[in-house]
Scaffold this active site. Structure first.
Site, short mmCIF file in Angstrom:
data_model
loop_
_atom_site.label_atom_id
_atom_site.label_comp_id
_atom_site.label_asym_id
_atom_site.label_seq_id
_atom_site.Cartn_x
_atom_site.Cartn_y
_atom_site.Cartn_z
N PRO A 36 0.82 -1.22 0.00
CA PRO A 36 0.00 0.00 0.00
C PRO A 36 0.85 1.26 0.00
O PRO A 36 1.97 1.25 0.53
CB PRO A 36 -0.81 -0.10 1.30
N ASP A 37 0.34 2.34 -0.61
CA ASP A 37 1.06 3.61 -0.52
C ASP A 37 0.70 4.28 0.81
O ASP A 37 0.08 3.66 1.68
CB ASP A 37 0.78 4.49 -1.75
N PHE A 38 1.07 5.55 0.96
CA PHE A 38 0.83 6.24 2.24
C PHE A 38 -0.41 7.13 2.18
O PHE A 38 -1.27 7.06 3.05
CB PHE A 38 2.06 7.10 2.61
N ARG A 39 -0.49 7.96 1.12
CA ARG A 39 -1.52 8.99 1.09
C ARG A 39 -2.57 8.79 0.01
O ARG A 39 -3.47 9.61 -0.13
CB ARG A 39 -0.86 10.37 0.90
N ASN A 110 11.12 4.71 -2.14
CA ASN A 110 10.62 3.43 -1.62
C ASN A 110 11.74 2.61 -0.98
O ASN A 110 12.88 2.64 -1.43
CB ASN A 110 9.97 2.62 -2.74
N ASP A 112 11.41 -0.73 -0.62
CA ASP A 112 11.05 -2.13 -0.90
C ASP A 112 12.06 -2.89 -1.76
O ASP A 112 11.94 -4.10 -1.96
CB ASP A 112 9.65 -2.22 -1.53
N HIS A 127 15.32 7.33 0.66
CA HIS A 127 14.81 7.17 2.03
C HIS A 127 15.38 5.91 2.68
O HIS A 127 14.78 5.34 3.58
CB HIS A 127 13.27 7.16 2.04
#
Ligand code: OAD
Length: 255
Positions: A36-39, A110, A112, A127
């Site tokens: 899932p994304d954040f916003r 990301n 991931d 990040h």
């Protein structure tokens, strides 16, 4: 509608013609991989406060909160670590384009690792990532195998030197980004095309970097929703990155 079609065709032509590309990616390029994304709609921040008992959604990635209560972060991380994720069509597209272009430099927000898994070889994870871990207080490195074993069970690894919670080397709010990102920020390369994909462009300094790049060269913003920096871009496409990837492949790039 006609305008959208025109802009999409223009963007496809630019992708085909560009020899040097810089791509900034965000959580929206991994939603199709199952992360899932954040916003976005149904993003992590929509229900994280309730799900993890946080005072507000972003607290999960704030260092002062983490030091007091690392459990919500480890519940989130364990869910991510227990599943195997595969690159989306967009990750694959960037990897497939690589041999056909002079340079594809990817800056990803990301953590991931899916660009690397897809085979892209020039990736700056601005990040950070989950490949190393260290103490949130004294920065002593923590063995990654032990970290993975505990974190995947949502158990908090504690520093062997000072006892504080260990954190993977992902960038939390207020922390410095990796040196490689600042070098790029200060000396952005000359490229034919800049694309910001699957990011809401709300978190700095990545968002400011995108705005600066967008004004330097041909630029495309590819996202489901508008962003605060749309006016800096030549082309804004409100569409799924997967659909864009399929359209690019129709122009002759194999995906
Ligand atoms: P966001 O969740 O803020 O933005 C992701 C964007 O992708 C949203 O605008 C979605 O609408 C869009 N989106 C989702 N699925 C899509 C799809 N299939 N195709 C196209 N667009 C899609 O994620 P980021 O911008 O990456 O930082 O967030 C930036 C930083 O905020 C993250 O790195 C993280 C977070 O807090 C830290 O944890 C420090």
């Amino acid at each position: 509608m006609k305008e959208n079609h025109f802009q999409l065709n223009r963007a496809l032509k630019w992708v085909k013609e560009a020899q040097t590309l810089l791509i900034l990616t965000g959580a929206g390029i991994s939603t199709d991989s199952g992360i899932p994304d954040f916003r976005g709609p149904h993003g992590l921040y929509e229900n994280s406060a309730q799900k993890f008992g946080l005072p507000y959604p972003e607290a999960i990635f704030e260092l002062p909160y983490f030091k007091k209560n690392p459990n919500p972060f480890y519940h989130f991380a364990s869910e991510l670590m227990r599943n195997e994720y595969n690159p989306s069509l967009f990750h694959q597209l960037l990897a497939e384009l690589q041999p056909q272009k002079q340079r594809i430099l990817i800056v990803t927000q990301n953590i991931d690792g899916l660009h690397q898994k897809a085979g892209s070889n020039e990736v700056i994870p601005c990040h950070g990532d989950m490949t190393s871990a260290s103490c949130s207080s004294c920065s002593t490195p923590y063995p990654i195998e032990a970290f993975n074993r505990l974190a995947s069970k949502a158990e908090v690894p504690l520093c062997e030197t000072c006892g504080a919670p260990v954190k993977p080397d992902v960038v939390f709010f207020g922390e410095n980004l990796p040196e490689s990102f600042y070098e790029l920020y200060l000396n952005p390369p000359e490229v034919d095309l800049f694309i910001a994909a699957g990011t809401s462009l709300t978190v700095h300094p990545a968002a400011g970097f995108a705005a600066g790049m967008a004004e330097k060269c041909q630029s495309i913003r590819l996202n489901l929703q508008s962003t605060p920096y749309d006016s800096c871009f030549d082309i804004c496409l409100n569409m799924q990155v997967e659909e864009f990837s399929k359209q690019v492949s129709r122009t002759g790039v194999k995906v």
